[in-house]
Design an enzyme around this catalytic site. Sequence first.
Site, PDB file in Angstrom:
ATOM      1  N   ARG A 286       6.660  17.039  39.051  1.00  0.00           N
ATOM      2  CA  ARG A 286       7.860  17.034  39.877  1.00  0.00           C
ATOM      3  C   ARG A 286       7.430  17.307  41.316  1.00  0.00           C
ATOM      4  O   ARG A 286       6.849  18.346  41.607  1.00  0.00           O
ATOM      5  CB  ARG A 286       8.854  18.097  39.400  1.00  0.00           C
ATOM      6  CG  ARG A 286      10.089  18.171  40.273  1.00  0.00           C
ATOM      7  CD  ARG A 286      11.145  19.136  39.719  1.00  0.00           C
ATOM      8  NE  ARG A 286      12.207  19.283  40.709  1.00  0.00           N
ATOM      9  CZ  ARG A 286      12.477  20.405  41.381  1.00  0.00           C
ATOM     10  NH1 ARG A 286      11.775  21.520  41.147  1.00  0.00           N
ATOM     11  NH2 ARG A 286      13.442  20.437  42.272  1.00  0.00           N
TER      12      ARG A 286
ATOM     13  N   TYR B 165      14.563  32.118  37.306  1.00  0.00           N
ATOM     14  CA  TYR B 165      13.521  33.098  37.601  1.00  0.00           C
ATOM     15  C   TYR B 165      13.823  34.517  37.136  1.00  0.00           C
ATOM     16  O   TYR B 165      12.928  35.229  36.712  1.00  0.00           O
ATOM     17  CB  TYR B 165      13.230  33.107  39.115  1.00  0.00           C
ATOM     18  CG  TYR B 165      12.534  31.851  39.583  1.00  0.00           C
ATOM     19  CD1 TYR B 165      11.159  31.711  39.436  1.00  0.00           C
ATOM     20  CD2 TYR B 165      13.248  30.801  40.132  1.00  0.00           C
ATOM     21  CE1 TYR B 165      10.505  30.552  39.843  1.00  0.00           C
ATOM     22  CE2 TYR B 165      12.608  29.639  40.540  1.00  0.00           C
ATOM     23  CZ  TYR B 165      11.239  29.522  40.392  1.00  0.00           C
ATOM     24  OH  TYR B 165      10.602  28.366  40.776  1.00  0.00           O
TER      25      TYR B 165
ATOM     26  N   GLU C  84      12.019  24.254  37.126  1.00  0.00           N
ATOM     27  CA  GLU C  84      11.174  25.311  37.694  1.00  0.00           C
ATOM     28  C   GLU C  84      11.313  26.562  36.855  1.00  0.00           C
ATOM     29  O   GLU C  84      12.431  26.987  36.524  1.00  0.00           O
ATOM     30  CB  GLU C  84      11.568  25.674  39.135  1.00  0.00           C
ATOM     31  CG  GLU C  84      11.238  24.640  40.184  1.00  0.00           C
ATOM     32  CD  GLU C  84      11.603  25.119  41.589  1.00  0.00           C
ATOM     33  OE1 GLU C  84      11.637  26.357  41.823  1.00  0.00           O
ATOM     34  OE2 GLU C  84      11.868  24.264  42.446  1.00  0.00           O
TER      35      GLU C  84
END
Length: 467
Positions: A101, A317, A373
Amino acid sequence: MANDTSAVLDPVSPHSLADPFTPPADSSLWRKNFLLGAATAAYQIEGAIHEDGRLPSIWDTFSATPGKVLAGDTGAVACDHYHRWEADVDLLAGLGLEGYRLSIAWPRVMDAAGTPNRKGIDFYKRLLARLKEKGITTFVTLYHWDLPQHLEDRGGWLNRDTAYRFADYADLMSRELAGSVDAWGTLNEPWCSAYLGYGNGHHAPGLANGRFATQAMHHLLLAHGLAVPVLRANDPRSQKGIVANIGRGTANSDSAADQRAAHLFEVQHNAWVLDPLLKGEYPQDLFELWPGTEPLVLDGDMKTISAPLDFLGINYYFRTNVASDGAHGFKEVPLEGVERTQMGWEVHPDGLRDLLTGFKDTYANLPPIYITENGMASDDQLSDGKVDDSQRISFLKRHLAAVDEAITAGVEIRGYFLWSLMDNFEWAFGYERRFGIVHVDYATQKRTLKRSAELVAKFLKERGART
């Protein structure tokens, strides 16, 4: 310029054989069609900000402003990927990673009048061609925060016209790169662009006004909606989607006020983006939290924004523990005795699972998901040519297990991208925070595989041997 390729020659070294990373035998991650890749972003790795006709971006301006970025760091050189891209692709392929990506730098590919910049476009054509030669699936993000400065000078995302200029940019790139891209992502983390850029000033362009944040968000989402049909027309065989960062909010107590605070945290962090995309409306609770900040919405905007998606990219995250602020919102109450990363973020893989399963229940039209991510920053030290990033290895294994649990619960998740392939410019934190599975010596630009990279490579090699 010479490139250091020594790190890719033998991606699995002897000290990685004691493997704390490999998933259990019954994990969904062993499936051949579960894509495992790594991610980067243009401004964070490319450098070469003055070369081959690239125009200034808002991050060039912001990072050059004293006091905005830690240690005065900028993306002027970054990882010098613009010159070292061939070796970096070899590094990616040498690890066996199946997907990459990346993002395109809008200021690199067209001038202020919209005229294509051939040198910039050719860079991405060469890069994507090399990735295809290596058999790597390509996910290309059109906007990863580096707005051309000339558009910011005309109001940036506060100016509705920027959404139309984005559609022009999407049109150009999807015509030029058609057939080279497996999946187009319009925007990366519009929450960060809107809130951090226009709401609290932590990111470029550094404005701080609640009404600015909601109006910028509306124009960002409108830009996405305008771009989707253009991408479909120009590159029909590719997937089209968007990437949202999500955050888990938990209550500090069982009190109704604290539970409401946790709900409002997730409204502003998640529903603010996902409700317009998947329901065609903004969550009204958002304006309870931020009264008087309703954006100007024109007829037809929400229909444009909620165009069907082929995939939803999810970046995750950490979680945030909150309590009621005694008024209309919430305040963070950091938990004691929990594991944290170099960023100070709590390591909480269950939050990823809980959010994914919650979205499945909330959104009847939830598209297939890629985790675009997930990763962590640590103060990685190079010692005797090695980097033993044991916390990252544990972090990745636990978060991949959470993804597997969400798949078992019925969420359609098709892949996972590590953040990041290599250490890079971490926005307002400069070069201090290292997120990569590959260490970068910024003085020499030498890349060194961390132990996490070795173990990922080992797993992918084992998975390939099974299928």
